[in-house]
Enzyme design. Structure first.
Site, PDB file in Angstrom:
ATOM      1  CE1 TYR A 106      42.303  48.948  34.308  1.00 43.49           C
ATOM      2  CE2 TYR A 106      41.285  47.333  32.873  1.00 43.49           C
ATOM      3  CZ  TYR A 106      41.215  48.185  33.958  1.00 43.49           C
ATOM      4  OH  TYR A 106      40.058  48.278  34.685  1.00 43.49           O
ATOM      5  CG  ASN A 159      36.318  32.779  39.344  1.00 40.57           C
ATOM      6  OD1 ASN A 159      36.274  32.127  40.385  1.00 40.57           O
ATOM      7  ND2 ASN A 159      37.255  33.667  39.099  1.00 40.57           N
ATOM      8  CD1 TRP A 202      43.816  47.117  36.775  1.00 41.03           C
ATOM      9  CD2 TRP A 202      42.942  45.835  38.393  1.00 41.03           C
ATOM     10  NE1 TRP A 202      44.312  47.573  37.976  1.00 41.03           N
ATOM     11  CE2 TRP A 202      43.788  46.798  38.986  1.00 41.03           C
ATOM     12  CE3 TRP A 202      42.283  44.915  39.204  1.00 41.03           C
ATOM     13  CZ2 TRP A 202      43.996  46.863  40.367  1.00 41.03           C
ATOM     14  CZ3 TRP A 202      42.492  44.986  40.573  1.00 41.03           C
ATOM     15  CH2 TRP A 202      43.333  45.952  41.140  1.00 41.03           C
ATOM     16  NE  ARG A 244      45.820  40.701  42.234  1.00 47.47           N
ATOM     17  CZ  ARG A 244      44.547  40.889  41.898  1.00 47.47           C
ATOM     18  NH1 ARG A 244      43.889  41.956  42.309  1.00 47.47           N
ATOM     19  NH2 ARG A 244      43.914  39.974  41.177  1.00 47.47           N
ATOM     20  CG  ASP A 246      36.145  46.559  31.467  1.00 50.02           C
ATOM     21  OD1 ASP A 246      35.549  47.539  30.976  1.00 50.02           O
ATOM     22  OD2 ASP A 246      36.964  46.659  32.403  1.00 50.02           O
TER      23      ASP A 246
END
Length: 399
Positions: A122, A365, A89, A296, A117
Site C-alpha cells: 500500500y 459507515n 488501501w 476516484r 488492516d
C-alpha cells in the site's frame, strides 16, 4: 455457562474399625473435616453459579456498552475483532493527508474499532509507516489493537515478492520496522503463489508465528481449494493453519463468500474478513449520473473503474441501487449503511473492512452497526429479489 460440582459421600463416613488405623491415629476428625470441605465447596458452587449466569456473554458476538460496536471471533480462533475494521488501501499515504489519516483512526478507535488492516504494497510502504506513527503518537495500548498486514508485493527485485520463505520472513520484518511494532496480530498471504510449494508457505508462516512476529496467519484472494490445501499441509506436518480469508464481498460480488467459504468455516474454522463492501464506491450512489470529476473513478490509475461504471452492467447496477435505496429509506438508514449491514448478516464474516477517505464518510459507515438488527430475513429476501444474483449452494439443490 453453568458451573457444577459433583460431590459424593466418599470420605464423609467414618472408617470402620481396623481400617486406616494409621490415618485415624493421626487424623481423628477426618469425617468432620470432610463435611466442612463439602459445605465450603457447596457455597462456592452456589456463588459461582449465580455469578456466571448473571455475567454470561455470548462468545460468538458481544457488544461494547459504550460504543455499541460488536465483536466477533476471527474465524473459529479465540481472537476477538470488531465487526467493522479500518482499511488503509489507496487512502493512507495516497488519497488523504497524514492529518486526515489520524482523524480517521481516532474516530474508528473511539467508536470501538480494534481491527486496522494494511499491506506492504500500500502506497509503497507509506501506509504502514503512517499507521505505525499514529499508533505511537496516540499512545494506544498495543494489546487493545488488532493490526494486520499482507505480504506478496514488497519491492522491485525478484527476491522482494512472492510467498517464498525468504520474502515472508524478510517482508514481515520490513513491515514491522515501518510500523515500529514488535509483532502483527495477523499476517496475510496476499494472493496465492504458484511458484512456491504450499508446504514452504505454511512452514514459513508457522515460523514467523513461532518467532513471535505474528499471532495468526490468513490468506487473501485464495480459492477454497488453495485454502484447503494449506490446511491439509498444516495438519500433515503439525504446522499452523490459516484462520481466515480476506475476500471481496458486496451486493454485486457474492459467490465466493456465500457458497465456497461457508463450507470451510464449518469444516475447518476459516472465517472471512471482507473488503470493498461499497464496491469501490459504486454502491454509494455517487455514480448515479455518471463519473464526477472529484471521484476516484475519474483518476487515471482507475480507468478500469470508470469503464466498469460506464458499461452496460454498470448502468444496470445503478438501476438496482435506486431500488435498494427505497429499502434503506424504509429502514431509516443510508444506502452505504444498508450495504455494510447486509455484509455483516453472514455468520462466517468476522469483520468488514471500511475504506473511508474522510471523517464524515467514516462516521456514516460506522452507523451501519445500528442497522444490523434491522436486517431481518424479510429484508434480505427483498434485497435478493432486487439484485437477482443470489448464488445457489448445496442446500438449494437438496430441496
Amino acid at each position: 455457562m453453568q458451573v457444577s460440582f459433583a460431590c459424593t459421600d466418599h470420605g464423609l463416613k467414618a472408617p470402620r474399625n481396623g481400617e486406616h488405623s494409621k490415618q485415624n491415629a493421626t487424623s481423628p476428625n477426618t469425617a468432620s473435616q470432610a463435611r466442612a470441605r463439602f459445605r465450603t465447596v457447596a457455597l462456592i458452587a452456589r456463588s459461582l453459579g449465580s455469578f456466571t449466569h448473571r455475567y454470561h456473554h455470548n462468545l460468538k458476538e458481544s457488544t461494547a456498552k459504550l460504543t455499541g460496536m460488536k465483536y466477533r471471533n476471527l474465524g473459529k480462533s479465540g481472537l476477538r475483532v470488531s465487526c467493522l475494521g479500518l482499511g488503509t488501501w489507496v487512502t493512507f499515504g495516497g488519497q488523504i493527508s497524514d492529518e486526515v489519516a489520524e482523524q480517521l483512526m481516532t474516530i474508528a478507535y473511539e467508536s470501538g474499532v480494534n481491527l486496522f488492516d494494511t499491506a506492504e504494497v500500500y502506497s509503497g510502504g507509506k501506509a504502514e509507516i503512517i499507521l505505525g506513527n499514529i499508533i505511537k503518537k496516540k499512545c494506544w495500548r498495543r494489546s487493545s489493537l488488532v493490526i494486520t498486514t499482507k505480504l506478496y508485493w514488497g519491492g522491485k527485485a525478484e527476491t522482494e515478492r512472492g510467498l517464498n520463505r525468504k520474502h515472508i520472513i524478510e517482508g514481515l520484518r520490513g513491515s514491522l520496522q515501518r510500523m515500529q511494532l514488535e509483532y502483527v496480530d495477523v499476517v496475510f498471504a496476499n494472493r496465492p503463489d504458484s511458484n512456491t510449494p504450499m508446504e514452504e508457505i505454511v512452514r514459513a508462516m508457522t515460523h514467523v508465528i513461532n518467532q513471535g512476529m505474528a499471532m495468526y496467519w490468513g490468506t487473501s484472494r485464495w480459492s477454497a481449494m488453495e485454502i484447503m490445501e494449506a490446511y491439509s499441509v498444516a495438519r500433515q506436518f503439525n504446522l499452523i493453519p490459516p484462520v481466515c480469508e480476506q475476500a471481496e464481498y458486496h451486493f454485486f460480488q457474492r459467490d465466493k463468500v456465500e457458497t465456497q467459504l461457508p463450507e470451510l468455516y464449518h469444516k475447518i474454522g476459516v472465517g472471512v474478513v471482507s473488503w470493498s463492501p461499497l464496491a469501490c464506491g459504486i454502491i454509494t450512489g455517487k455514480y448515479e449520473n455518471g463519473v464526477p470529476e472529484s471521484s476516484r473513478a475519474a483518476m487515471k490509475p482507475y480507468q478500469w473503474l470508470r469503464e466498469k461504471i460506464m458499461s452496460e452492467d454498470g448502468r444496470k447496477q445503478q438501476a438496482k441501487l435506486k431500488e435498494l435505496a427505497h429499502i434503506a429509506e424504509k429502514l431509516s438508514c443510508t444506502l452505504p449503511q444498508l450495504a455494510i449491514a447486509w455484509c455483516l448478516r453472514n455468520e462466517g464474516v468476522s469483520s468488514v473492512l471500511l475504506g473511508s477517505s474522510n471523517p464524515t464518510q467514516l462516521t456514516e459507515n460506522l452507523g451501519a452497526i445500528q442497522v444490523i438488527p434491522k436486517m431481518t430475513a424479510g429484508i434480505a429476501t427483498e434485497v435478493d429479489h432486487i439484485l437477482g444474483n443470489r448464488p445457489h449452494n448445496k442446500k438449494d439443490y437438496q430441496h
